[in-house]
Design a protein around this motif. Structure first.
Motif, PDB file in Angstrom:
ATOM      1  N   ARG A 160     -24.850 -33.535  -5.966  1.00 30.37           N
ATOM      2  CA  ARG A 160     -23.870 -32.879  -6.660  1.00 30.37           C
ATOM      3  C   ARG A 160     -23.913 -31.505  -6.509  1.00 30.37           C
ATOM      4  NH1 ARG A 160     -21.775 -36.401 -11.513  1.00 30.37           N
ATOM      5  NH2 ARG A 160     -21.657 -38.651 -10.361  1.00 30.37           N
ATOM      6  N   THR A 161     -23.047 -30.618  -6.255  1.00 32.44           N
ATOM      7  CA  THR A 161     -23.351 -29.321  -6.278  1.00 32.44           C
ATOM      8  C   THR A 161     -22.532 -28.859  -7.704  1.00 32.44           C
ATOM      9  OG1 THR A 161     -21.260 -28.885  -5.060  1.00 32.44           O
ATOM     10  CG2 THR A 161     -23.383 -29.038  -3.845  1.00 32.44           C
ATOM     11  N   THR A 162     -23.124 -27.953  -8.037  1.00 32.91           N
ATOM     12  CA  THR A 162     -22.671 -27.285  -9.335  1.00 32.91           C
ATOM     13  C   THR A 162     -21.819 -26.071  -8.984  1.00 32.91           C
ATOM     14  OG1 THR A 162     -24.578 -25.808  -9.552  1.00 32.91           O
ATOM     15  CG2 THR A 162     -24.501 -27.736 -10.713  1.00 32.91           C
ATOM     16  N   ASP A 163     -21.391 -25.810  -7.677  1.00 27.18           N
ATOM     17  CA  ASP A 163     -20.695 -24.725  -7.485  1.00 27.18           C
ATOM     18  C   ASP A 163     -19.325 -24.837  -7.961  1.00 27.18           C
ATOM     19  OD1 ASP A 163     -22.532 -23.545  -6.008  1.00 27.18           O
ATOM     20  OD2 ASP A 163     -21.996 -24.111  -4.111  1.00 27.18           O
ATOM     21  N   SER A 164     -18.741 -23.792  -8.345  1.00 25.71           N
ATOM     22  CA  SER A 164     -17.181 -23.798  -8.758  1.00 25.71           C
ATOM     23  C   SER A 164     -16.570 -22.546  -8.283  1.00 25.71           C
ATOM     24  CB  SER A 164     -16.988 -24.117 -10.214  1.00 25.71           C
ATOM     25  OG  SER A 164     -17.642 -22.939 -10.910  1.00 25.71           O
ATOM     26  N   PRO A 165     -15.165 -22.386  -8.319  1.00 26.83           N
ATOM     27  CA  PRO A 165     -14.653 -21.173  -8.229  1.00 26.83           C
ATOM     28  C   PRO A 165     -15.160 -20.104  -9.094  1.00 26.83           C
ATOM     29  CG  PRO A 165     -13.064 -22.746  -8.058  1.00 26.83           C
ATOM     30  CD  PRO A 165     -14.393 -23.516  -8.684  1.00 26.83           C
ATOM     31  N   ALA A 166     -15.490 -20.285 -10.342  1.00 20.06           N
ATOM     32  CA  ALA A 166     -15.933 -19.465 -11.330  1.00 20.06           C
ATOM     33  C   ALA A 166     -17.205 -18.579 -10.986  1.00 20.06           C
ATOM     34  CB  ALA A 166     -16.156 -19.897 -12.672  1.00 20.06           C
ATOM     35  N   SER A 167     -17.929 -19.271  -9.847  1.00 20.06           N
ATOM     36  CA  SER A 167     -19.226 -18.801  -9.504  1.00 20.06           C
ATOM     37  C   SER A 167     -19.124 -17.552  -8.486  1.00 20.06           C
ATOM     38  CB  SER A 167     -20.115 -19.681  -8.782  1.00 20.06           C
ATOM     39  OG  SER A 167     -19.563 -20.053  -7.597  1.00 20.06           O
ATOM     40  N   LEU A 168     -17.870 -17.521  -8.174  1.00 24.54           N
ATOM     41  CA  LEU A 168     -17.537 -16.212  -7.207  1.00 24.54           C
ATOM     42  C   LEU A 168     -16.877 -14.907  -7.987  1.00 24.54           C
ATOM     43  CD1 LEU A 168     -15.715 -18.172  -4.398  1.00 24.54           C
ATOM     44  CD2 LEU A 168     -17.977 -17.092  -4.520  1.00 24.54           C
ATOM     45  N   TYR A 169     -16.738 -14.777  -9.332  1.00 24.33           N
ATOM     46  CA  TYR A 169     -16.418 -13.960 -10.177  1.00 24.33           C
ATOM     47  C   TYR A 169     -17.126 -12.741  -9.957  1.00 24.33           C
ATOM     48  CZ  TYR A 169     -13.008 -16.737 -12.731  1.00 24.33           C
ATOM     49  OH  TYR A 169     -11.836 -17.799 -13.134  1.00 24.33           O
ATOM     50  N   GLY A 170     -18.500 -12.880  -9.878  1.00 26.34           N
ATOM     51  CA  GLY A 170     -18.999 -11.659  -9.749  1.00 26.34           C
ATOM     52  C   GLY A 170     -19.308 -11.021  -8.554  1.00 26.34           C
TER      53      GLY A 170
END
Length: 86
Positions: free
Chosen positions: A4-14
């Motif tokens: 499972r990956t823990t990537d989400s769209p929120a990881s791109l905010y920075g």
């Protein structure tokens, strides 16, 4: 076994806030060529995404740099108009 990956769209905010902040700051310096809409839009979006990223505590350094560059992109044309405007 699943991975499972823990990537989400929120990881791109920075990343997005940093990129938009730099684009907005370059646009603010070249405001006589690109107009005031580009730095204002990019700066506002950079500040928004940086605030969301700081609230989620994801990539805080990139969000902080995006917040600063986006804020400068918003304020630099205002200072130019206040200084050299009639």
């Amino acid at each position: 076994m699943t991975t499972r990956t823990t990537d989400s769209p929120a990881s791109l905010y920075g990343v997005v806030s940093l990129a938009l902040g730099v684009i907005g700051l370059v646009g603010a310096v070249l405001v006589s060529y690109v107009g005031i809409a580009v730095p204002a839009l990019c700066g506002a979006l950079a500040v928004t995404f940086a605030a969301l990223g700081l609230a989620k505590r994801i990539h805080r350094v990139q969000c902080a740099v995006g917040l600063v560059t986006g804020g400068l992109a918003l304020l630099y044309p205002v200072f130019l108009l206040a200084t050299f405007g009639g």
